[in-house]
Scaffold this motif. Structure first.
Motif, PDB file in Angstrom:
ATOM      1  N   GLU A 196       0.838  -1.219   0.000  1.00 54.27           N
ATOM      2  CA  GLU A 196       0.000   0.000   0.000  1.00 54.27           C
ATOM      3  C   GLU A 196       0.867   1.261   0.000  1.00 54.27           C
ATOM      4  OE1 GLU A 196      -2.888  -0.175   3.133  1.00 54.27           O
ATOM      5  OE2 GLU A 196      -3.633  -2.124   2.456  1.00 54.27           O
ATOM      6  N   MET A 197       1.976   1.193   0.723  1.00 50.74           N
ATOM      7  CA  MET A 197       2.914   2.325   0.737  1.00 50.74           C
ATOM      8  C   MET A 197       3.471   2.588  -0.660  1.00 50.74           C
ATOM      9  SD  MET A 197       5.568   2.099   3.898  1.00 50.74           S
ATOM     10  CE  MET A 197       6.705   3.459   3.853  1.00 50.74           C
ATOM     11  N   ALA A 198       3.825   1.490  -1.354  1.00 46.14           N
ATOM     12  CA  ALA A 198       4.375   1.624  -2.712  1.00 46.14           C
ATOM     13  C   ALA A 198       3.340   2.262  -3.635  1.00 46.14           C
ATOM     14  CB  ALA A 198       4.812   0.256  -3.240  1.00 46.14           C
ATOM     15  N   LEU A 199       2.065   1.853  -3.493  1.00 49.16           N
ATOM     16  CA  LEU A 199       1.006   2.461  -4.309  1.00 49.16           C
ATOM     17  C   LEU A 199       0.834   3.936  -3.947  1.00 49.16           C
ATOM     18  CD1 LEU A 199      -1.565  -0.474  -4.101  1.00 49.16           C
ATOM     19  CD2 LEU A 199      -0.350   0.272  -6.173  1.00 49.16           C
ATOM     20  N   ALA A 200       0.904   4.236  -2.640  1.00 52.65           N
ATOM     21  CA  ALA A 200       0.716   5.615  -2.169  1.00 52.65           C
ATOM     22  C   ALA A 200       1.817   6.540  -2.690  1.00 52.65           C
ATOM     23  CB  ALA A 200       0.690   5.645  -0.644  1.00 52.65           C
ATOM     24  N   ALA A 201       3.013   5.972  -2.936  1.00 50.05           N
ATOM     25  CA  ALA A 201       4.138   6.789  -3.405  1.00 50.05           C
ATOM     26  C   ALA A 201       3.922   7.300  -4.835  1.00 50.05           C
ATOM     27  CB  ALA A 201       5.446   5.997  -3.309  1.00 50.05           C
ATOM     28  N   GLY A 202       3.001   6.654  -5.576  1.00 51.24           N
ATOM     29  CA  GLY A 202       2.551   7.226  -6.835  1.00 51.24           C
ATOM     30  C   GLY A 202       3.320   6.829  -8.087  1.00 51.24           C
ATOM     31  N   PHE A 203       4.407   6.083  -7.966  1.00 52.76           N
ATOM     32  CA  PHE A 203       5.155   5.682  -9.167  1.00 52.76           C
ATOM     33  C   PHE A 203       4.394   4.568  -9.889  1.00 52.76           C
ATOM     34  CE2 PHE A 203       8.429   7.478  -6.388  1.00 52.76           C
ATOM     35  CZ  PHE A 203       8.957   8.429  -7.245  1.00 52.76           C
ATOM     36  N   ASP A 204       4.269   4.701 -11.215  1.00 48.84           N
ATOM     37  CA  ASP A 204       3.419   3.732 -11.926  1.00 48.84           C
ATOM     38  C   ASP A 204       4.139   2.411 -12.202  1.00 48.84           C
ATOM     39  OD1 ASP A 204       5.118   4.591 -13.913  1.00 48.84           O
ATOM     40  OD2 ASP A 204       3.535   5.027 -15.376  1.00 48.84           O
ATOM     41  N   GLY A 264      -2.209   8.963   7.199  1.00 46.13           N
ATOM     42  CA  GLY A 264      -3.101   9.836   7.970  1.00 46.13           C
ATOM     43  C   GLY A 264      -2.370  10.961   8.687  1.00 46.13           C
ATOM     44  N   MET A 265      -1.163  11.273   8.215  1.00 39.61           N
ATOM     45  CA  MET A 265      -0.377  12.327   8.873  1.00 39.61           C
ATOM     46  C   MET A 265      -0.851  13.712   8.433  1.00 39.61           C
ATOM     47  SD  MET A 265       3.344  10.455   8.566  1.00 39.61           S
ATOM     48  CE  MET A 265       4.222  11.419   9.794  1.00 39.61           C
ATOM     49  N   ARG A 266      -1.413  13.752   7.214  1.00 42.80           N
ATOM     50  CA  ARG A 266      -1.991  14.994   6.697  1.00 42.80           C
ATOM     51  C   ARG A 266      -3.338  14.652   6.076  1.00 42.80           C
ATOM     52  NH1 ARG A 266       2.808  18.449   3.843  1.00 42.80           N
ATOM     53  NH2 ARG A 266       2.642  16.869   2.216  1.00 42.80           N
ATOM     54  N   PRO A 267      -4.297  15.564   6.170  1.00 40.11           N
ATOM     55  CA  PRO A 267      -5.642  15.232   5.694  1.00 40.11           C
ATOM     56  C   PRO A 267      -5.722  15.066   4.178  1.00 40.11           C
ATOM     57  CG  PRO A 267      -5.504  17.531   6.411  1.00 40.11           C
ATOM     58  CD  PRO A 267      -4.207  16.891   6.786  1.00 40.11           C
ATOM     59  N   SER A 268      -4.854  15.726   3.458  1.00 39.14           N
ATOM     60  CA  SER A 268      -4.951  15.622   2.001  1.00 39.14           C
ATOM     61  C   SER A 268      -3.576  15.338   1.412  1.00 39.14           C
ATOM     62  CB  SER A 268      -5.516  16.913   1.414  1.00 39.14           C
ATOM     63  OG  SER A 268      -4.660  17.986   1.744  1.00 39.14           O
ATOM     64  N   GLY A 269      -3.599  14.980   0.141  1.00 43.93           N
ATOM     65  CA  GLY A 269      -2.358  14.639  -0.549  1.00 43.93           C
ATOM     66  C   GLY A 269      -2.705  13.960  -1.852  1.00 43.93           C
ATOM     67  N   PRO A 270      -1.699  13.638  -2.657  1.00 46.32           N
ATOM     68  CA  PRO A 270      -1.976  13.024  -3.955  1.00 46.32           C
ATOM     69  C   PRO A 270      -2.570  11.617  -3.814  1.00 46.32           C
ATOM     70  CG  PRO A 270       0.395  13.175  -3.534  1.00 46.32           C
ATOM     71  CD  PRO A 270      -0.279  13.899  -2.419  1.00 46.32           C
ATOM     72  N   ASP A 271      -3.339  11.226  -4.809  1.00 47.72           N
ATOM     73  CA  ASP A 271      -3.936   9.883  -4.838  1.00 47.72           C
ATOM     74  C   ASP A 271      -2.864   8.826  -5.065  1.00 47.72           C
ATOM     75  OD1 ASP A 271      -6.526  10.839  -4.560  1.00 47.72           O
ATOM     76  OD2 ASP A 271      -6.763  11.127  -6.732  1.00 47.72           O
ATOM     77  N   PRO A 272      -3.124   7.604  -4.590  1.00 43.22           N
ATOM     78  CA  PRO A 272      -2.221   6.504  -4.945  1.00 43.22           C
ATOM     79  C   PRO A 272      -2.286   6.234  -6.446  1.00 43.22           C
ATOM     80  CG  PRO A 272      -4.075   5.703  -3.606  1.00 43.22           C
ATOM     81  CD  PRO A 272      -4.220   7.187  -3.721  1.00 43.22           C
ATOM     82  N   VAL A 273      -1.272   5.555  -6.970  1.00 46.19           N
ATOM     83  CA  VAL A 273      -1.267   5.256  -8.402  1.00 46.19           C
ATOM     84  C   VAL A 273      -2.452   4.344  -8.712  1.00 46.19           C
ATOM     85  CG1 VAL A 273       0.395   3.363  -8.105  1.00 46.19           C
ATOM     86  CG2 VAL A 273       0.120   4.438 -10.332  1.00 46.19           C
ATOM     87  N   ALA A 274      -3.199   4.705  -9.765  1.00 48.09           N
ATOM     88  CA  ALA A 274      -4.440   3.991 -10.068  1.00 48.09           C
ATOM     89  C   ALA A 274      -4.181   2.707 -10.850  1.00 48.09           C
ATOM     90  CB  ALA A 274      -5.376   4.912 -10.847  1.00 48.09           C
ATOM     91  N   HIS A 275      -3.240   2.754 -11.768  1.00 48.34           N
ATOM     92  CA  HIS A 275      -3.007   1.599 -12.643  1.00 48.34           C
ATOM     93  C   HIS A 275      -1.533   1.252 -12.657  1.00 48.34           C
ATOM     94  CE1 HIS A 275      -7.124   1.993 -13.954  1.00 48.34           C
ATOM     95  NE2 HIS A 275      -6.902   3.279 -14.213  1.00 48.34           N
ATOM     96  N   PRO A 276      -1.045   0.641 -11.567  1.00 51.97           N
ATOM     97  CA  PRO A 276       0.392   0.337 -11.500  1.00 51.97           C
ATOM     98  C   PRO A 276       0.787  -0.765 -12.478  1.00 51.97           C
ATOM     99  CG  PRO A 276      -0.765  -0.674  -9.662  1.00 51.97           C
ATOM    100  CD  PRO A 276      -1.774   0.184 -10.369  1.00 51.97           C
ATOM    101  N   ILE A 277       2.008  -0.671 -12.944  1.00 52.02           N
ATOM    102  CA  ILE A 277       2.603  -1.759 -13.733  1.00 52.02           C
ATOM    103  C   ILE A 277       3.501  -2.535 -12.778  1.00 52.02           C
ATOM    104  CG2 ILE A 277       4.207  -2.278 -15.625  1.00 52.02           C
ATOM    105  CD1 ILE A 277       3.148   0.371 -16.924  1.00 52.02           C
ATOM    106  N   TRP A 278       3.072  -3.744 -12.447  1.00 55.70           N
ATOM    107  CA  TRP A 278       3.844  -4.573 -11.510  1.00 55.70           C
ATOM    108  C   TRP A 278       4.941  -5.284 -12.288  1.00 55.70           C
ATOM    109  CZ3 TRP A 278       2.929  -3.689  -6.540  1.00 55.70           C
ATOM    110  CH2 TRP A 278       1.673  -3.198  -6.165  1.00 55.70           C
ATOM    111  N   ILE A 279       6.175  -5.013 -11.937  1.00 58.78           N
ATOM    112  CA  ILE A 279       7.314  -5.675 -12.600  1.00 58.78           C
ATOM    113  C   ILE A 279       7.613  -6.947 -11.806  1.00 58.78           C
ATOM    114  CG2 ILE A 279       9.701  -5.435 -13.364  1.00 58.78           C
ATOM    115  CD1 ILE A 279       7.960  -3.360 -14.712  1.00 58.78           C
ATOM    116  N   GLU A 280       7.080  -8.068 -12.275  1.00 57.13           N
ATOM    117  CA  GLU A 280       7.210  -9.338 -11.542  1.00 57.13           C
ATOM    118  C   GLU A 280       8.527 -10.041 -11.851  1.00 57.13           C
ATOM    119  OE1 GLU A 280       5.543 -10.969  -9.293  1.00 57.13           O
ATOM    120  OE2 GLU A 280       3.649  -9.876  -9.137  1.00 57.13           O
ATOM    121  N   ARG A 281       9.072  -9.768 -13.030  1.00 51.69           N
ATOM    122  CA  ARG A 281      10.330 -10.406 -13.404  1.00 51.69           C
ATOM    123  C   ARG A 281      11.326  -9.307 -13.715  1.00 51.69           C
ATOM    124  NH1 ARG A 281      11.158 -14.347 -18.717  1.00 51.69           N
ATOM    125  NH2 ARG A 281      13.211 -15.147 -18.125  1.00 51.69           N
ATOM    126  N   SER A 282      12.480  -9.367 -13.091  1.00 50.99           N
ATOM    127  CA  SER A 282      13.491  -8.343 -13.356  1.00 50.99           C
ATOM    128  C   SER A 282      14.874  -8.936 -13.188  1.00 50.99           C
ATOM    129  CB  SER A 282      13.309  -7.139 -12.408  1.00 50.99           C
ATOM    130  OG  SER A 282      13.453  -7.539 -11.067  1.00 50.99           O
TER     131      SER A 282
END
Ligand code: ZN
Length: 354
Positions: A196-204, A264-282
């Protein structure tokens, strides 16, 4: 007798409840690195790494933004690799952008984790002991300077945090497209929170890392040290080739804002990434020879299995190797300056989950 015991238990429960309530309503000072930070204030200081043997003393500058309300303790750590500048510059901006008066919880900013590497302008390795700081965790108080820096970060920062973001970019030799790592090591609840943290960070692009060590005595990586202590942690990458470009810096500021909102440290902020590309093999492609590398691709390029990634020559220019993609995917980073020593990375290829 039974009733009296029950009454005692009730009374005890009431005392515990009252104690919890009074603690929660009054935010205590936050003690770290010799500072005692009052609620609603910003303070800056430094952890001192004393001289040892032939190694000179060094220092780790940090800031603390201590909110007026209780909450998570988020540690953002920059400069583990000293030639990675966008994380360092982003954290300087966050120091004044995060308002302590409206913050719940506490943000610890480690501005330059690896001062010898920063001032020495070195990629990967410390100019003092030749070690990669992000390979010596949890560190030791009687080791070489990189190991002692890791030890201080483990004891003074990771131990005090509830959540950790290790902020990187392509090193001085690496042309990198932005992404986050989600590490699945550790307890399920920690891994789930890390996702969830990774999604919240916003990188796709999110690289799924399932192969970090699980021995608490040899955690190797900073974020893995936190995870094995039960603290959700991610590593983020934004920036390339010792640049100080605005887009890469802003992406890091945005990531911090997204994680603070998720916590929940601030009431507002950017949305989490909506459509992440999960890199399963690297796979990190490494050189089996020392020489010079000339890339044939750029960061973010799509490659087919067998595509030419670059060529290695000797120091006279005689061809030694052709480096090819082991599978179809995307170039997450590629080395874009000539020097290559045997065993060093040439490129990082990631393939999205199907
Ligand atoms: Zn790095």
């Amino acid at each position: 007798m039974e009733m009296r015991t029950a009454f005692r238990v009730l009374l005890l429960a009431a005392i515990v409840l009252v104690g919890t309530t009074s603690r929660a309503s009054a935010q205590a000072d936050f003690a770290i690195g010799g500072l005692s930070v009052k609620p609603g204030t910003l303070a800056s200081g430094a952890f001192d790494i004393p001289a040892r043997g032939a190694e000179a003393a060094t220092t780790i500058p940090f800031s603390v933004i201590h909110g007026t309300k209780p909450g998570s303790v988020l540690a953002l750590i920059a400069g583990v690799h000293g030639m990675e500048y966008t994380p360092i510059l982003a954290l300087q901006r966050l120091r004044t952008a995060i308002e302590p008066a409206s913050l719940a919880g506490t943000v610890i900013l480690v501005h330059v984790a690896n001062m010898p590497s920063f001032l020495g302008r070195t990629i990967y390795y410390s100019p003092v002991d030749g070690k990669n700081l992000n390979r010596v965790f949890p560190g030791t108080p009687d080791g070489t300077v990189s190991e002692r820096i890791a030890d201080v970060l483990t004891r003074e920062v990771i131990a005090r945090a509830t959540h950790v973001v290790d902020v990187h970019c392509g090193d001085g030799n690496e042309s990198l497209r932005p992404y986050a790592y989600w590490t699945t090591t550790g307890p399920d609840a920690v891994a789930t929170a890390g996702k969830e943290m990774a999604l919240a960070a916003g990188f796709d692009h999110i690289v799924v890392d399932r192969e970090r060590p699980t021995d608490p005595g040899a955690t190797v990586y900073l974020s893995n040290t936190a995870i094995l202590k039960g603290k959700p942690a991610i590593t983020i990458e934004s920036g390339f080739l010792a640049s100080t470009d605005e887009v890469s810096i802003v992406a890091i500021e945005r990531a911090a804002a997204g994680v603070m909102r998720w916590l929940g440290m601030r009431p507002s902020g950017p949305d989490p990434v909506a459509h992440p590309i999960w890199i399963e093999r690297s796979e990190v492609l490494r050189s089996d020879v020392t020489g010079m590398f000339q890339p044939a691709v750029e960061r973010g390029h799509t490659v087919a299995a067998g595509s030419l990634i670059g060529r290695i020559t000797d120091f006279h220019g005689t061809p030694l190797r052709e480096v090819r993609a082991p599978f179809a995917g995307e170039v997450l980073y590629v080395v874009a300056t000539p020097p290559i020593s045997k065993g060093e990375p040439l490129a990082f290829i990631g393939q999205a989950a199907h």
